[in-house]
Design an enzyme around this catalytic site. Structure first.
Site, PDB file in Angstrom:
ATOM      1  N   TYR A   1       1.937  -0.517  12.417  1.00  0.00           N
ATOM      2  CA  TYR A   1       0.434  -1.063  12.888  1.00  0.00           C
ATOM      3  C   TYR A   1      -0.120  -2.041  12.094  1.00  0.00           C
ATOM      4  O   TYR A   1      -1.352  -1.962  11.564  1.00  0.00           O
ATOM      5  CB  TYR A   1      -0.378  -0.116  13.443  1.00  0.00           C
ATOM      6  CG  TYR A   1      -1.361  -0.385  14.611  1.00  0.00           C
ATOM      7  CD1 TYR A   1      -0.515  -0.388  15.838  1.00  0.00           C
ATOM      8  CD2 TYR A   1      -2.604  -0.812  14.497  1.00  0.00           C
ATOM      9  CE1 TYR A   1      -1.369  -0.961  16.978  1.00  0.00           C
ATOM     10  CE2 TYR A   1      -3.356  -1.249  15.833  1.00  0.00           C
ATOM     11  CZ  TYR A   1      -2.591  -1.128  16.915  1.00  0.00           C
ATOM     12  OH  TYR A   1      -3.256  -1.712  18.024  1.00  0.00           O
TER      13      TYR A   1
ATOM     14  N   HIS B   1      -1.551  -5.127   9.770  1.00  0.00           N
ATOM     15  CA  HIS B   1      -2.799  -6.104   9.911  1.00  0.00           C
ATOM     16  C   HIS B   1      -2.590  -7.072   8.686  1.00  0.00           C
ATOM     17  O   HIS B   1      -1.674  -6.989   7.928  1.00  0.00           O
ATOM     18  CB  HIS B   1      -4.069  -5.328   9.801  1.00  0.00           C
ATOM     19  CG  HIS B   1      -4.094  -4.395   8.647  1.00  0.00           C
ATOM     20  ND1 HIS B   1      -4.133  -4.683   7.423  1.00  0.00           N
ATOM     21  CD2 HIS B   1      -4.184  -2.786   9.020  1.00  0.00           C
ATOM     22  CE1 HIS B   1      -4.437  -3.634   6.759  1.00  0.00           C
ATOM     23  NE2 HIS B   1      -4.388  -2.434   7.584  1.00  0.00           N
TER      24      HIS B   1
ATOM     25  N   GLY C   1      -4.003  -6.956   6.087  1.00  0.00           N
ATOM     26  CA  GLY C   1      -3.641  -6.455   4.640  1.00  0.00           C
ATOM     27  C   GLY C   1      -2.144  -6.439   4.465  1.00  0.00           C
ATOM     28  O   GLY C   1      -1.694  -6.610   3.030  1.00  0.00           O
ATOM     29  N   HIS C   2      -1.567  -5.839   5.442  1.00  0.00           N
ATOM     30  CA  HIS C   2      -0.120  -5.407   4.993  1.00  0.00           C
ATOM     31  C   HIS C   2       0.658  -6.921   4.721  1.00  0.00           C
ATOM     32  O   HIS C   2       1.532  -6.883   4.017  1.00  0.00           O
ATOM     33  CB  HIS C   2       0.528  -4.834   6.205  1.00  0.00           C
ATOM     34  CG  HIS C   2       0.136  -3.495   6.860  1.00  0.00           C
ATOM     35  ND1 HIS C   2      -0.779  -3.190   7.552  1.00  0.00           N
ATOM     36  CD2 HIS C   2       0.312  -2.355   5.951  1.00  0.00           C
ATOM     37  CE1 HIS C   2      -1.121  -1.857   7.656  1.00  0.00           C
ATOM     38  NE2 HIS C   2      -0.549  -1.416   6.464  1.00  0.00           N
TER      39      HIS C   2
ATOM     40  N   GLY D   1      -1.636  -1.671  -1.445  1.00  0.00           N
ATOM     41  CA  GLY D   1      -2.980  -2.197  -1.461  1.00  0.00           C
ATOM     42  C   GLY D   1      -3.886  -1.665  -2.308  1.00  0.00           C
ATOM     43  O   GLY D   1      -3.874  -0.254  -2.364  1.00  0.00           O
TER      44      GLY D   1
ATOM     45  N   ASP E   1      -6.324   1.463  -0.988  1.00  0.00           N
ATOM     46  CA  ASP E   1      -6.101   2.870  -1.133  1.00  0.00           C
ATOM     47  C   ASP E   1      -5.869   2.999  -2.939  1.00  0.00           C
ATOM     48  O   ASP E   1      -4.592   3.116  -3.233  1.00  0.00           O
ATOM     49  CB  ASP E   1      -4.639   3.137  -0.467  1.00  0.00           C
ATOM     50  CG  ASP E   1      -4.646   3.388   1.071  1.00  0.00           C
ATOM     51  OD1 ASP E   1      -5.743   4.111   1.357  1.00  0.00           O
ATOM     52  OD2 ASP E   1      -4.240   2.378   1.544  1.00  0.00           O
TER      53      ASP E   1
ATOM     54  N   SER F   1      -5.693   0.120   9.665  1.00  0.00           N
ATOM     55  CA  SER F   1      -5.195   0.468  10.802  1.00  0.00           C
ATOM     56  C   SER F   1      -6.312   1.338  12.006  1.00  0.00           C
ATOM     57  O   SER F   1      -6.208   1.339  12.930  1.00  0.00           O
ATOM     58  CB  SER F   1      -3.732   1.219  10.933  1.00  0.00           C
ATOM     59  OG  SER F   1      -2.951   0.218  10.227  1.00  0.00           O
ATOM     60  N   ARG F   2      -6.834   2.197  10.975  1.00  0.00           N
ATOM     61  CA  ARG F   2      -7.807   3.147  11.864  1.00  0.00           C
ATOM     62  C   ARG F   2      -9.221   2.498  12.263  1.00  0.00           C
ATOM     63  O   ARG F   2      -9.918   2.952  12.906  1.00  0.00           O
ATOM     64  CB  ARG F   2      -8.272   4.374  10.587  1.00  0.00           C
ATOM     65  CG  ARG F   2      -7.109   5.172  10.315  1.00  0.00           C
ATOM     66  CD  ARG F   2      -7.503   6.507   9.457  1.00  0.00           C
ATOM     67  NE  ARG F   2      -6.563   7.568   9.351  1.00  0.00           N
ATOM     68  CZ  ARG F   2      -5.603   7.549   8.424  1.00  0.00           C
ATOM     69  NH1 ARG F   2      -5.795   6.978   7.357  1.00  0.00           N
ATOM     70  NH2 ARG F   2      -4.596   8.458   8.398  1.00  0.00           N
TER      71      ARG F   2
END
Ligand code: PAF
Length: 282
Positions: A32, A34, A36-37, A147, A150, A186-187
């Protein structure tokens, strides 16, 4: 760009690249994807000849009460993002490919995992360390990208690589935010309109903390109280933790006398979000 489902296929591809003398970067994700990824994939594409993106919602890092079933998944959307940002393959295994019947070996860690998210998610980091070790063994990358959102996960993985002499360079990449400051996650898709607005208290609290540190405040209690007061004023928010820790050991500190991580987890409605800043980046 291709999607592969089996460990044999990834290994075969990486072996071919290695024969050609190419370097390999790994971006571990739960999909999923975004922005960031995307920034992690771009960083890997910049640093390495080839990039593997793993896309696997790892059941082992979710407690039975958590959101494994509802965690968003969309492999076609992910494939587009990986292609656009320079990834070469997506490794998208089924849980049975990663955890065969009778699977019974785990990578666990003490100390660093017993603070922050480890308190409310006691089995989480064992699942993360185990799956990341497996991914490292499968892909054998030169570098792997994680990232800084986390932040505890990043510290845990760095520590694991050091403890277990894994020959992989761990690269931490900056938090990517929405225009209004909310850290990409993603959340975030779980939030309704009111919760989406309320979720801004996390990044606003980060800004309050950063400003105090910039202005020379060294008392962690003063910094954390200012941040918590801001979050507590939002009726939809419930603090799990807001803490200042030594950024290497993840142990709480009373005074900013060393490089520190200020980290928080806050429930907005039922959704648990995290955010943070490193005092070294202020
Ligand atoms: O950060 C994540 O998305 C996951 O914890 C990771 C590192 C991909 C392991 O499942």
């Amino acid at each position: 760009m291709k999607i592969v489902k089996t460990i044999d296929e990834v290994r075969q591809q990486v072996r071919e690249w290695r024969k050609q003398g190419l370097t390999v970067g790994l971006v571990p994700t739960m999909g999923y994807l975004h922005e960031g990824h995307a920034s992690l994939i771009e960083a890997s594409h910049r640093d390495n000849d080839r990039t593997v993106v793993s896309d696997f919602v790892n059941p082992m890092q979710f407690a039975p009460t958590e959101d494994l079933e509802s965690y968003p998944r969309d492999i076609e959307h992910d494939a587009k993002i990986v292609e656009e940002h320079g990834g070469d393959i997506i490794f998208n295994p089924e849980p049975s490919e990663m955890y065969h019947e009778g699977f019974s070996s785990f990578v666990d860690m003490t100390v660093l995992t017993q603070e922050l998210c480890g308190i409310s998610r006691p089995i989480h980091f064992r699942g993360v360390c185990t799956v990341v070790s497996k991914l490292f063994n499968i892909v054998k990358p030169d570098k792997a990208y994680f990232g800084k959102k986390d932040a505890q996960q990043l510290a845990v993985i760095r520590h694991m690589v050091d403890d277990l002499n894994m020959d992989i360079e761990i690269i931490g990449c900056p938090i990517i935010r929405e225009e209004d400051g909310l850290a990409k996650s993603s959340r975030n898709t779980y939030l309704n309109d009111d919760e989406r607005k309320a979720a801004l208290v996390l990044s606003q609290a980060v800004s309050i903390g950063i400003n105090l540190v910039r202005n020379g405040e060294t008392s962690c209690e003063i910094i954390l109280d200012a941040m918590k007061n801001h979050i507590n004023a939002e009726p939809l928010a419930r603090i799990d933790y807001v803490k200042m820790v030594d950024c290497r050991t993840m142990q709480q500190i009373p005074v900013l006398d060393r490089p520190a991580l200020c980290a928080m987890a806050v429930y907005i409605g039922k959704t648990r979000l995290i955010d943070n800043f490193f005092t070294e980046d202020v």
